[in-house]
Design a protein around this motif. Structure first.
Motif, PDB file in Angstrom:
ATOM      1  N   ASP A  45       0.427   4.986  -0.371  1.00 45.21           N
ATOM      2  CA  ASP A  45      -0.629   6.061  -0.494  1.00 45.21           C
ATOM      3  C   ASP A  45      -1.686   5.567  -1.239  1.00 45.21           C
ATOM      4  O   ASP A  45      -2.377   6.192  -2.258  1.00 45.21           O
ATOM      5  N   LYS A  46      -2.425   4.487  -0.672  1.00 44.84           N
ATOM      6  CA  LYS A  46      -3.433   3.751  -1.469  1.00 44.84           C
ATOM      7  C   LYS A  46      -4.411   3.394  -0.249  1.00 44.84           C
ATOM      8  O   LYS A  46      -4.226   3.111   0.571  1.00 44.84           O
TER       9      LYS A  46
ATOM     10  N   LEU B  80      -7.867  10.270   0.408  1.00 43.33           N
ATOM     11  CA  LEU B  80      -8.019   8.882   0.506  1.00 43.33           C
ATOM     12  C   LEU B  80      -9.187   8.267   1.243  1.00 43.33           C
ATOM     13  O   LEU B  80      -9.764   7.224   0.869  1.00 43.33           O
TER      14      LEU B  80
ATOM     15  N   LEU C  48       0.948  -1.127   0.201  1.00 44.03           N
ATOM     16  CA  LEU C  48      -0.075   0.100  -0.112  1.00 44.03           C
ATOM     17  C   LEU C  48       1.057   1.234  -0.105  1.00 44.03           C
ATOM     18  O   LEU C  48       1.509   1.467   1.122  1.00 44.03           O
TER      19      LEU C  48
END
Length: 291
Positions: A147-148, A190, A145
């Motif tokens: 920045d997800k 996000l 991951l």
């Protein structure tokens, strides 16, 4: 007689401190590799019913350490605690003595226990072989991951899992104090705070106020190594990016509706030993308060 007593007193003065020193030394050496599990229950009416009882094992700051041959002790401990997922919150390897194979071999076995989700720490951010590490992890089925945000689903209900890349990928040293604003911007893009319970994997506990301002429900972090040397009634002595007597050294911290769990981690880096600070795996159990 007086000379004899003086000799006896002198020997006592020498022996007692020596014995105390040896005992402390043995205890410190033992404690540096004696794995422990810390179980933390997180309760909220925001946790979906189907995720009540969901177990997350957190591995942080392994720094290429090995607990038994091929990390068998660490893997057995993970298996015994029957996690639904395993999260690795940065510094899987150490930039100073990197061994990609050891890291991959450990995670390959961990994947057979439960799905593994991974974020980077500051050591990966300074690692020239990071692409090799990332490729190796993805090839064995790890979800990296960067920045997800992804959705974890059970019985048609979901929670959101967000992973942040370490800030050092973008800003080295944060001389101008840009990192908190950068992190808030990323999280606002996000996080859908209206519709889902949000778990954030982020290596840096010192950014807690940024996580709070973005209404994150639960943060899993590391980086502080438990303050390295833990003193009774005081806590950790020193931590990266927090300095002396760090505020966020280990355990559970709460501000409003945001909880943050800071792992003491498993390995060592610049400072090669711990004191009163056993390496830990954290097991988090989610509980719905309405059930």
């Amino acid at each position: 007689m007086r000379k004899l007593m003086t000799k006896k007193a002198l020997m006592t003065k020498i022996c007692i401190p020596s014995i105390i020193f040896v005992v402390l030394l043995i205890w410190t050496i033992w404690g540096d590799t004696a794995l422990t599990v810390s179980t933390i229950k997180i309760s909220s009416n925001h946790i979906p019913d189907s995720f009540s009882g969901f177990r997350i094992a957190q591995i942080s700051d392994l720094h290429n350490a090995q607990f038994g041959k091929n990390n068998i002790k660490l893997l057995e401990l993970l298996s015994e605690n029957e996690p639904d997922i395993i999260v690795i919150t940065g510094d899987l390897v150490d930039a100073g003595h990197t061994n990609i194979k050891v890291a991959i071999d450990f995670v390959k076995e961990a994947v057979s226990i439960a799905p593994v989700y991974y974020i980077t720490g500051n050591h990966e951010a300074s690692l020239s072989q990071y692409d090799e590490l990332k490729t190796g992890l993805e090839m064995i089925g790890v979800i990296v991951l960067e920045d997800k945000a992804i959705q974890l689903e059970q019985d048609n209900e979901t929670i959101t899992l967000i992973g942040l890349s370490d800030p050092n990928y973008t800003v080295k040293g944060d001389m101008y104090g840009e990192v908190p604003a950068m992190v808030r911007t990323k999280l606002n893009n996000l996080a859908d705070t209206e519709s889902s319970y949000i778990i954030l994997l982020s290596h840096r506990p010192e950014l807690f106020e940024s996580y709070v301002s973005c209404n994150i429900d639960l943060v899993l972090s590391g980086h502080a190594h438990g303050g390295q040397f833990r003193l009774p009634f005081i806590g950790g002595l020193i931590a990266p990016d927090q300095g002396i007597f760090p505020k966020y050294d280990a355990g559970l911290f709460t501000n409003g509706s945001t909880n943050m769990i800071v792992s003491r981690g498993l390995g060592n880096s610049i400072i090669p030993i711990r004191f009163n600070n056993r390496p830990e795996v954290i097991v988090i159990e989610l509980l719905n308060t309405d059930l």
